[in-house]
Design a protein around this motif. Structure first.
Motif, PDB file in Angstrom:
ATOM      1  N   UNK A 152       0.833  -1.202   0.000  1.00  0.00           N
ATOM      2  CA  UNK A 152       0.000   0.000   0.000  1.00  0.00           C
ATOM      3  C   UNK A 152       0.869   1.253   0.000  1.00  0.00           C
ATOM      4  N   UNK A 153       1.944   1.256   0.779  1.00  0.00           N
ATOM      5  CA  UNK A 153       2.851   2.404   0.799  1.00  0.00           C
ATOM      6  C   UNK A 153       3.442   2.663  -0.581  1.00  0.00           C
ATOM      7  N   UNK A 154       3.903   1.612  -1.251  1.00  0.00           N
ATOM      8  CA  UNK A 154       4.485   1.769  -2.585  1.00  0.00           C
ATOM      9  C   UNK A 154       3.453   2.322  -3.560  1.00  0.00           C
ATOM     10  N   UNK A 155       2.244   1.801  -3.499  1.00  0.00           N
ATOM     11  CA  UNK A 155       1.173   2.272  -4.376  1.00  0.00           C
ATOM     12  C   UNK A 155       0.868   3.743  -4.114  1.00  0.00           C
ATOM     13  N   UNK A 156       0.793   4.126  -2.851  1.00  0.00           N
ATOM     14  CA  UNK A 156       0.449   5.502  -2.526  1.00  0.00           C
ATOM     15  C   UNK A 156       1.525   6.487  -2.980  1.00  0.00           C
ATOM     16  N   UNK A 157       2.792   6.131  -2.807  1.00  0.00           N
ATOM     17  CA  UNK A 157       3.875   7.029  -3.232  1.00  0.00           C
ATOM     18  C   UNK A 157       3.795   7.297  -4.728  1.00  0.00           C
ATOM     19  N   UNK A 158       3.544   6.254  -5.502  1.00  0.00           N
ATOM     20  CA  UNK A 158       3.493   6.405  -6.961  1.00  0.00           C
ATOM     21  C   UNK A 158       2.241   7.181  -7.370  1.00  0.00           C
ATOM     22  N   UNK A 159       1.103   6.832  -6.809  1.00  0.00           N
ATOM     23  CA  UNK A 159      -0.131   7.526  -7.169  1.00  0.00           C
ATOM     24  C   UNK A 159      -0.060   9.000  -6.788  1.00  0.00           C
ATOM     25  N   UNK A 160       0.451   9.305  -5.610  1.00  0.00           N
ATOM     26  CA  UNK A 160       0.478  10.691  -5.150  1.00  0.00           C
ATOM     27  C   UNK A 160       1.343  11.576  -6.053  1.00  0.00           C
ATOM     28  N   UNK A 161       2.303  10.969  -6.739  1.00  0.00           N
ATOM     29  CA  UNK A 161       3.148  11.759  -7.646  1.00  0.00           C
ATOM     30  C   UNK A 161       2.461  12.049  -8.976  1.00  0.00           C
ATOM     31  N   UNK A 162       1.344  11.364  -9.271  1.00  0.00           N
ATOM     32  CA  UNK A 162       0.697  11.493 -10.569  1.00  0.00           C
ATOM     33  C   UNK A 162      -0.788  11.845 -10.470  1.00  0.00           C
ATOM     34  N   UNK A 163      -1.332  11.877  -9.259  1.00  0.00           N
ATOM     35  CA  UNK A 163      -2.768  12.087  -9.099  1.00  0.00           C
ATOM     36  C   UNK A 163      -3.153  13.546  -9.282  1.00  0.00           C
ATOM     37  N   UNK A 164      -4.411  13.762  -9.609  1.00  0.00           N
ATOM     38  CA  UNK A 164      -4.942  15.128  -9.699  1.00  0.00           C
ATOM     39  C   UNK A 164      -5.140  15.675  -8.285  1.00  0.00           C
ATOM     40  N   UNK A 165      -5.080  16.996  -8.124  1.00  0.00           N
ATOM     41  CA  UNK A 165      -5.314  17.582  -6.796  1.00  0.00           C
ATOM     42  C   UNK A 165      -6.689  17.225  -6.235  1.00  0.00           C
ATOM     43  N   UNK A 166      -7.678  17.138  -7.111  1.00  0.00           N
ATOM     44  CA  UNK A 166      -9.030  16.823  -6.658  1.00  0.00           C
ATOM     45  C   UNK A 166      -9.089  15.417  -6.046  1.00  0.00           C
ATOM     46  N   UNK A 167      -8.438  14.456  -6.723  1.00  0.00           N
ATOM     47  CA  UNK A 167      -8.447  13.096  -6.175  1.00  0.00           C
ATOM     48  C   UNK A 167      -7.671  13.034  -4.870  1.00  0.00           C
ATOM     49  N   UNK A 168      -6.546  13.739  -4.811  1.00  0.00           N
ATOM     50  CA  UNK A 168      -5.743  13.731  -3.589  1.00  0.00           C
ATOM     51  C   UNK A 168      -6.518  14.305  -2.412  1.00  0.00           C
ATOM     52  N   UNK A 169      -7.256  15.361  -2.636  1.00  0.00           N
ATOM     53  CA  UNK A 169      -8.053  15.937  -1.558  1.00  0.00           C
ATOM     54  C   UNK A 169      -9.080  14.930  -1.045  1.00  0.00           C
ATOM     55  N   UNK A 170      -9.725  14.242  -1.980  1.00  0.00           N
ATOM     56  CA  UNK A 170     -10.726  13.249  -1.593  1.00  0.00           C
ATOM     57  C   UNK A 170     -10.072  12.071  -0.873  1.00  0.00           C
ATOM     58  N   UNK A 171      -8.912  11.635  -1.367  1.00  0.00           N
ATOM     59  CA  UNK A 171      -8.227  10.498  -0.754  1.00  0.00           C
ATOM     60  C   UNK A 171      -7.777  10.833   0.667  1.00  0.00           C
ATOM     61  N   UNK A 172      -7.235  12.022   0.858  1.00  0.00           N
ATOM     62  CA  UNK A 172      -6.777  12.419   2.198  1.00  0.00           C
ATOM     63  C   UNK A 172      -7.926  12.524   3.184  1.00  0.00           C
ATOM     64  N   UNK A 173      -9.108  12.737   2.664  1.00  0.00           N
ATOM     65  CA  UNK A 173     -10.284  12.797   3.529  1.00  0.00           C
ATOM     66  C   UNK A 173     -10.853  11.406   3.804  1.00  0.00           C
ATOM     67  N   UNK A 174     -10.911  10.554   2.775  1.00  0.00           N
ATOM     68  CA  UNK A 174     -11.633   9.279   2.887  1.00  0.00           C
ATOM     69  C   UNK A 174     -10.740   8.047   2.925  1.00  0.00           C
ATOM     70  N   UNK A 175      -9.491   8.157   2.523  1.00  0.00           N
ATOM     71  CA  UNK A 175      -8.569   7.023   2.413  1.00  0.00           C
ATOM     72  C   UNK A 175      -9.110   5.993   1.413  1.00  0.00           C
ATOM     73  N   UNK A 176      -8.619   4.742   1.497  1.00  0.00           N
ATOM     74  CA  UNK A 176      -9.047   3.704   0.556  1.00  0.00           C
ATOM     75  C   UNK A 176     -10.430   3.185   0.920  1.00  0.00           C
ATOM     76  N   UNK A 177     -11.204   2.847  -0.098  1.00  0.00           N
ATOM     77  CA  UNK A 177     -12.589   2.461   0.121  1.00  0.00           C
ATOM     78  C   UNK A 177     -12.812   0.957   0.075  1.00  0.00           C
TER      79      UNK A 177
END
Length: 219
Positions: free
Chosen positions: A184-209
């Motif tokens: 999960x850590x590896x996935x998050x590091x890679x995604x966070x470098x390429x994700x849109x700000x909108x998705x990051x805001x939602x992820x930081x609020x809700x985490x994985x579903x």
């Protein structure tokens, strides 16, 4: 006839499972056919009825692993209640869960680093996982979870290499490493470098579903 076929199917499955235990523990070269027979409680005649050699038996284990990877990816790719990155997390989490608990997947990981099976890496479970990861990366770009300039091939190569590296580290450090957390850590590091700000805001609020469940694996 049907009863005989079912008995033969069960015998074959028992031999493959016992072989997976032996290959996972001893590797290919040191694996003992006698220990495989003891673990399966099959006769030597039954083993040679189903398998021509130790190599044939190892390839049956590899084939069984491919089916496990296919079952995992298909289960997650058909989820319509989740966005692509949550699907990807669930899929990656299930692979980690299998590596921790599924002797077929554990044996496959051990076998594909053996010289006799280097070529099987290109056609094995890793290929299925890579294809599914790329598909989800494309979907994530289309759904504005990853930035439009994201390269799905680069995303896939980097993630699969990171996950393989974490699994190899587990072998070096021994038991006690939480592979699911590392994946999960590896996935998050890679995604966070390429994700849109909108998705990051939602992820930081809700985490994985969604996360994987051991009871879904059938092991």
């Amino acid at each position: 006839m049907a009863r005989q076929q079912e008995r033969a199917r069960r015998t074959r499955a028992a031999i493959i499972r016992s072989a997976a235990v032996e290959f996972g523990k001893s590797g290919y070269a040191a694996a003992s056919l006698n220990r495989i027979l003891e673990g399966s409680r099959a006769t030597k005649g039954a083993m040679y009825f189903h398998f021509d050699s130790k190599e044939d038996l190892a390839r049956a284990v590899l084939d069984a692993a491919v089916e496990r990877y296919r079952a995992t990816t298909e289960r997650w790719l058909t989820r319509t209640d989740l966005g692509p990155l949550d699907v990807l997390h669930g899929m990656v989490d299930e692979v980690a869960l299998r590596l921790e608990n599924d002797i077929i997947i554990q044996a496959e990981f051990r076998l594909i680093i053996e010289p006799e099976f280097y070529r099987d890496v290109q056609a094995g479970g890793g290929r299925i996982l890579s294809r599914s990861t790329r598909l989800l990366a494309v979907r994530a770009i289309e759904q504005k979870q990853l930035r439009p300039d994201s390269d799905p091939d680069r995303f896939t190569r980097t993630l699969t290499a990171a996950l393989a590296g974490q699994r190899y580290i587990l072998d070096q450090l021994g038991p006690g490493l939480d592979l699911r957390t590392r994946f999960t850590e590896a996935l998050e590091v890679i995604i966070e470098s390429m994700a849109t700000p909108e998705w990051l805001d939602e992820f930081r609020r809700d985490s994985w579903r969604a996360t994987a469940r051991l009871e879904d694996l059938g092991v």
